[in-house]
Design an enzyme around this catalytic site. Structure first.
Site, PDB file in Angstrom:
ATOM      1  N   LEU A 102      -1.981  -4.931   5.570  1.00 34.56           N
ATOM      2  CA  LEU A 102      -1.048  -4.944   6.698  1.00 34.56           C
ATOM      3  C   LEU A 102      -1.445  -3.949   7.776  1.00 34.56           C
ATOM      4  O   LEU A 102      -1.141  -4.129   8.950  1.00 34.56           O
ATOM      5  CB  LEU A 102       0.360  -4.605   6.202  1.00 34.56           C
ATOM      6  CG  LEU A 102       1.022  -5.611   5.266  1.00 34.56           C
ATOM      7  CD1 LEU A 102       2.312  -5.038   4.697  1.00 34.56           C
ATOM      8  CD2 LEU A 102       1.291  -6.921   6.002  1.00 34.56           C
ATOM      9  N   GLY A 103      -2.098  -2.875   7.392  1.00 34.62           N
ATOM     10  CA  GLY A 103      -2.470  -1.836   8.355  1.00 34.62           C
ATOM     11  C   GLY A 103      -2.937  -0.602   7.624  1.00 34.62           C
ATOM     12  O   GLY A 103      -3.153  -0.614   6.409  1.00 34.62           O
TER      13      GLY A 103
ATOM     14  N   GLY B  25      -2.656   3.952   7.786  1.00 34.79           N
ATOM     15  CA  GLY B  25      -2.159   5.184   8.395  1.00 34.79           C
ATOM     16  C   GLY B  25      -2.802   6.378   7.733  1.00 34.79           C
ATOM     17  O   GLY B  25      -3.776   6.248   6.993  1.00 34.79           O
ATOM     18  N   GLY B  26      -2.245   7.561   7.982  1.00 43.16           N
ATOM     19  CA  GLY B  26      -2.803   8.778   7.420  1.00 43.16           C
ATOM     20  C   GLY B  26      -2.714   8.812   5.902  1.00 43.16           C
ATOM     21  O   GLY B  26      -3.515   9.447   5.227  1.00 43.16           O
ATOM     22  N   PHE B  27      -1.721   8.115   5.348  1.00 40.06           N
ATOM     23  CA  PHE B  27      -1.551   8.038   3.900  1.00 40.06           C
ATOM     24  C   PHE B  27      -2.655   7.198   3.276  1.00 40.06           C
ATOM     25  O   PHE B  27      -3.144   7.500   2.188  1.00 40.06           O
ATOM     26  CB  PHE B  27      -0.185   7.404   3.610  1.00 40.06           C
ATOM     27  CG  PHE B  27       0.227   7.418   2.164  1.00 40.06           C
ATOM     28  CD1 PHE B  27       1.045   8.422   1.669  1.00 40.06           C
ATOM     29  CD2 PHE B  27      -0.169   6.411   1.304  1.00 40.06           C
ATOM     30  CE1 PHE B  27       1.447   8.428   0.343  1.00 40.06           C
ATOM     31  CE2 PHE B  27       0.224   6.410  -0.030  1.00 40.06           C
ATOM     32  CZ  PHE B  27       1.026   7.428  -0.503  1.00 40.06           C
ATOM     33  N   GLY B  28      -3.049   6.147   3.989  1.00 35.38           N
ATOM     34  CA  GLY B  28      -4.039   5.206   3.492  1.00 35.38           C
ATOM     35  C   GLY B  28      -3.646   3.798   3.875  1.00 35.38           C
ATOM     36  O   GLY B  28      -2.711   3.585   4.653  1.00 35.38           O
TER      37      GLY B  28
ATOM     38  N   VAL C 273      -2.113  -0.078   3.744  1.00 34.17           N
ATOM     39  CA  VAL C 273      -0.878  -0.701   3.266  1.00 34.17           C
ATOM     40  C   VAL C 273      -1.151  -2.192   3.071  1.00 34.17           C
ATOM     41  O   VAL C 273      -1.711  -2.841   3.953  1.00 34.17           O
ATOM     42  CB  VAL C 273       0.278  -0.503   4.268  1.00 34.17           C
ATOM     43  CG1 VAL C 273       1.564  -1.128   3.731  1.00 34.17           C
ATOM     44  CG2 VAL C 273       0.489   0.983   4.561  1.00 34.17           C
TER      45      VAL C 273
ATOM     46  N   ASP D 294       9.408  13.664  10.835  1.00 33.37           N
ATOM     47  CA  ASP D 294       8.421  12.816  11.519  1.00 33.37           C
ATOM     48  C   ASP D 294       9.053  11.506  11.974  1.00 33.37           C
ATOM     49  O   ASP D 294       8.460  10.434  11.824  1.00 33.37           O
ATOM     50  CB  ASP D 294       7.222  12.550  10.606  1.00 33.37           C
ATOM     51  CG  ASP D 294       5.988  12.086  11.398  1.00 33.37           C
ATOM     52  OD1 ASP D 294       5.922  12.372  12.616  1.00 33.37           O
ATOM     53  OD2 ASP D 294       5.105  11.442  10.807  1.00 33.37           O
TER      54      ASP D 294
END
Length: 353
Positions: free
Chosen positions: A40-41, A43-46, A48, A159
């Site tokens: 799906l995309g 981010g900084g977490f990793g 998705v 955040d």
């Protein structure tokens, strides 16, 4: 929806006894072994991924990347906090997996992606009429109020931004991404940190400059978001289109000139109620006042939004300080990487023209 699975390879039993653990093999099968076609995309977490439960319920699976700007502490943080939170305006965490070298979180799937996905796109924004935008504003206010005052823990999100607001099938908002959230003890009002993490354009000045955070720093972020929803403009991109100004400075100037309706997204045209929009702009400006003491609590914000007769105080000037010089520019843990989150910032004072 509960998941009746228990992992035989759970590495950390201290995460949360109430949260179901999901076998890695199920997640691999559900995502076609983390196939790009299910992604799906990132981010900084990793990354998705989209997956589904055995009964067909769609889910979003966040996979902690080895190279993530966040890490196991943020992973644990999200599991511990959000598993204890239940509110219609917070995204639901359904389960987690800590197995072998994988760390994954299983969330309810939000079919309409993030608020940023719609709000900052010229075409998609046309779907956001005033009634829908007001519903999103009210939902966010109630979600934050729950975090600050009504949940089992007193949570500071730290955040809140458009890309961390997800939209369900009916376009109801749900606050997501609790990797940087903090819990306060009874009687505790604020805390200081030397590790400032957040997103440029949404951070309260006392947090950006001094590392001081409280419920009022979340209120500031909410105020920024409210003004973005009304205007359809990004606060952290406004400076470049209008040199010398931020969205906050521009909104304040229009307010002082008695021309606040010029802030309204032109796409809305005359479909909104003028007094309703003016009231929301005033509430937004009250939330972004420079001095945290002057900002209302979220309980007061919810009351102000619900009443069209309550007399509101006049706002003082907003924070004119913005973090601009970014040494490390990395997105936070969400499927959209529209907004950078930052660790190291330099503050420069931007005065209104």
């Amino acid at each position: 929806m509960s998941i009746n699975y228990t992992s035989q390879h759970q590495e950390d039993d201290s995460l949360n006894a109430d949260l179901p653990t999901v076998p890695l093999i199920w997640i691999q099968q559900s995502t076609n072994n983390f196939s790009d076609s299910c992604k799906l995309g990132e981010g900084g977490f990793g990354p998705v991924y989209k997956g589904s439960l055995p009964d067909g319920t769609e889910v979003a699976i966040k996979r902690l990347s080895q190279a993530s700007s966040q890490g196991i502490d943020e992973f644990k943080n999200e599991v511990i906090f959000i598993a204890k939170l239940q509110h219609r305006n917070l995204v639901r965490l359904l389960g987690c997996c800590v197995e072998k070298n994988e760390k994954l979180l299983v969330y309810e799937y939000m079919s309409n992606s993030s608020l940023a996905f719609h709000l900052f796109d010229e075409e998609k924004r046309k779907q956001l009429d005033w009634k829908l935008r007001l519903n999103i504003i009210n939902g966010l206010a109630k979600g934050l109020l729950y975090l600050h005052e009504d949940s089992r823990l007193r949570i500071i999100h730290r955040d809140l931004k458009a890309s961390n607001v997800l939209l369900d099938n009916d376009m109801n908002p749900k606050i997501s991404d609790f990797g940087m959230a903090r819990a306060f003890e009874n009687g505790q009002n604020q805390e200081n940190t030397t590790r400032v993490m957040g997103t440029y354009g949404y951070m309260a000045p006392e947090y950006a400059m001094e590392g001081l955070y409280s419920v009022k720093s979340d209120v500031f972020s909410f105020g920024v978001l409210l003004l973005e929803i009304i205007s359809g403009k990004k606060n952290n991109g406004f400076y470049f289109s209008e040199p010398g100004q931020s969205l906050l400075v521009y909104s304040w100037r229009l307010w002082c000139e008695g021309e606040c309706l010029k802030l309204v997204d032109p796409i809305l045209e005359n479909t909104y109620t003028r007094n309703e929009v003016k009231r929301c702009i005033q509430i937004g400006l009250l939330c972004v006042q420079e001095d945290a003491v002057d900002r209302p609590t979220m309980s007061t914000v919810v009351v102000m939004l619900a009443s069209d007769t309550m007399t509101l105080p006049n706002p003082n000037h907003p924070a004119f300080c913005v973090g601009r010089k970014i040494r490390e520019q990395e997105p936070t843990s969400n499927a959209s990487n529209e907004d950078p989150s930052i660790n190291n910032i330099t503050i420069s004072s931007i005065l209104p023209r």
